[in-house]
Design an enzyme around this catalytic site. Structure first.
Site, PDB file in Angstrom:
ATOM      1  N   LYS A 158       0.863  -1.188   0.000  1.00  0.00           N
ATOM      2  CA  LYS A 158       0.000   0.000   0.000  1.00  0.00           C
ATOM      3  C   LYS A 158       0.894   1.231   0.000  1.00  0.00           C
ATOM      4  O   LYS A 158       1.222   1.780   1.029  1.00  0.00           O
ATOM      5  CB  LYS A 158      -0.909  -0.049   1.220  1.00  0.00           C
TER       6      LYS A 158
HETATM    7  C1  LIG Z   1      -6.332  -0.094  -4.016  1.00  0.00           C
HETATM    8  C2  LIG Z   1      -7.086  -0.624  -2.821  1.00  0.00           C
HETATM    9  N1  LIG Z   1      -7.641  -1.869  -2.921  1.00  0.00           N
HETATM   10  C3  LIG Z   1      -8.322  -2.407  -1.876  1.00  0.00           C
HETATM   11  C4  LIG Z   1      -8.503  -1.725  -0.695  1.00  0.00           C
HETATM   12  C5  LIG Z   1      -9.247  -2.415   0.436  1.00  0.00           C
HETATM   13  O1  LIG Z   1      -8.285  -2.864   1.380  1.00  0.00           O
HETATM   14  P1  LIG Z   1      -8.680  -3.057   2.909  1.00  0.00           P
HETATM   15  O2  LIG Z   1      -8.896  -1.677   3.477  1.00  0.00           O
HETATM   16  O3  LIG Z   1      -7.482  -3.723   3.525  1.00  0.00           O
HETATM   17  O4  LIG Z   1      -9.918  -3.890   2.965  1.00  0.00           O
HETATM   18  C6  LIG Z   1      -7.947  -0.422  -0.533  1.00  0.00           C
HETATM   19  C7  LIG Z   1      -8.126   0.307   0.782  1.00  0.00           C
HETATM   20  N2  LIG Z   1      -8.283   1.734   0.606  1.00  0.00           N
HETATM   21  C8  LIG Z   1      -7.988   2.511   1.805  1.00  0.00           C
HETATM   22  C9  LIG Z   1      -7.674   3.948   1.451  1.00  0.00           C
HETATM   23  C10 LIG Z   1      -8.858   4.737   0.944  1.00  0.00           C
HETATM   24  C11 LIG Z   1      -8.460   6.187   0.687  1.00  0.00           C
HETATM   25  O5  LIG Z   1      -9.301   6.895   0.122  1.00  0.00           O
HETATM   26  O6  LIG Z   1      -7.329   6.614   1.053  1.00  0.00           O
HETATM   27  C12 LIG Z   1      -9.113   2.369   2.836  1.00  0.00           C
HETATM   28  O7  LIG Z   1     -10.157   1.754   2.517  1.00  0.00           O
HETATM   29  O8  LIG Z   1      -8.885   2.834   3.983  1.00  0.00           O
HETATM   30  C13 LIG Z   1      -7.218   0.113  -1.607  1.00  0.00           C
HETATM   31  O9  LIG Z   1      -6.645   1.336  -1.519  1.00  0.00           O
END
Ligand SMILES: Cc1[nH+]cc(COP(=O)(O)O)c(CN[C@@H](CCC(=O)O)C(=O)O)c1O
Length: 306
Positions: A158
């Site tokens: 990330k």
């Molecule tokens: C590209 C991406 N894919 C999948 C997810 C879902 O991952 P998880 O949170 O572990 O279930 C997130 C989280 N996106 C984070 C950031 C959002 C933002 O606007 O900044 C979040 O959901 O906190 C992503 O950024």
């Protein structure tokens, strides 16, 4: 007042919100060399608890590995700082944003002498895609921008710099009257959303792309897979989903720490299923919110109480 946020933890100290700054020649600002997390603390029936904090912390440290980024604090130190941050601001529920990035020393792509700076902030954050989206679902479009391939940059880390791809896709969707985009990978198959993982329901079975499809290894994705299987659903968690399958799906939904479980009711010009939240999506969404708000008491290991 209770929901006022005024403190940030920065490199070991609690500082006032307005003093939590960094130099304009910070490496991470110029080259996208930061790693971050997004987690939620929920106001549960047993008090405030961060959902799957251990997994978020583990991923933060893992995200730094491709960039040889060493976070100069232990997981215990970051956990204590986060819990203290929530306590100090009396936040009953919150969105938590840890970030580690190459800081200020010298520029040039190599971060050779740059320090690794760390900060943690938290703030109240409601439904990521809007309160009514959780019930009625959202309209999305397939972006003209493809997701970067995991062979080009680690999509399972990330990394802050990756989110310019998310911005391009998401803003294109919003310019076209949609709430969010779906992003295909280099091969043209479905990867995920700009900030969410994606699930498809067909004939009562659940499908979601695996890591080979250039996606983030989502924690909410893992949660929903686990809950769905406990509920007796068949889940294909390494699916390769073609673009065409989006339009013939019975149901689609996004998952994420911010997005939680958000139904998708339309893709491009095509209504999905009934054109509103589908029954399997509702079943899983209810199970998710019952879990995180502790109306059910299983998976207690997933909760770090403040
Ligand atoms: C590209 C991406 N894919 C999948 C997810 C879902 O991952 P998880 O949170 O572990 O279930 C997130 C989280 N996106 C984070 C950031 C959002 C933002 O606007 O900044 C979040 O959901 O906190 C992503 O950024």
């Amino acid at each position: 007042d209770e929901m006022d946020v005024d403190t940030i933890w920065q490199n070991g100290e609690f500082v006032d919100w307005e003093d939590a700054t960094t130099h304009v020649l910070t490496h991470g600002l110029h080259y996208g060399t930061g790693v971050f997390e997004g987690a939620r603390a929920y106001n549960t029936e047993e008090g405030t608890a961060i959902f799957r904090w251990e997994e978020h912390l583990d991923r933060l440290y893992a995200s730094g590995k491709p960039y040889e980024m060493e976070i100069p604090f232990t997981k215990e130190e970051l956990s204590e700082a986060t819990l203290e941050l929530l306590r100090r601001q009396d936040l009953k529920s919150a969105y938590i944003r840890p970030i580690a990035y190459y800081g200020y020393d010298s520029l040039g792509v190599s971060p050779r002498d740059c320090p690794t700076d760390v900060a943690i902030a938290c703030w109240p954050w409601g439904a990521y895609l809007g309160e009514e989206a959780l019930e009625n679902g959202i309209k999305v479009m397939v972006s003209s921008w493809r997701k970067h391939s995991s062979s080009q940059i680690p999509t399972n880390a990330k990394t802050t710099g990756l989110y310019v791809n998310s911005l391009l896709a998401g803003e294109e969707a919003r310019r076209n009257g949609c709430a969010e985009a779906i992003v295909l990978n280099k091969e043209g198959n479905v990867a995920e959303g700009p900030g969410e993982n994606i699930f498809l329901v067909r004939d009562g079975e659940i499908f979601t792309p695996g890591l080979s499809q250039s996606i983030l290894d989502g924690i909410t994705r893992d949660t929903v897979i686990t809950l769905a299987r406990e509920m007796g659903y068949t889940v294909h968690d390494q699916a390769v989903i073609s673009r065409g399958e989006l339009h013939t799906a019975d149901e689609l939904f996004f998952t994420g720490s911010a997005a939680e479980v958000t139904p998708i009711r339309q893709v491009d010009n095509v209504e999905i299923g009934s054109g509103s939240r589908g029954p399997v999506t509702e079943d899983l969404q209810t199970a998710f919110f019952d879990l995180v708000e502790r109306r059910t008491d299983d998976h207690d290991e997933w909760f770090t109480y403040v």
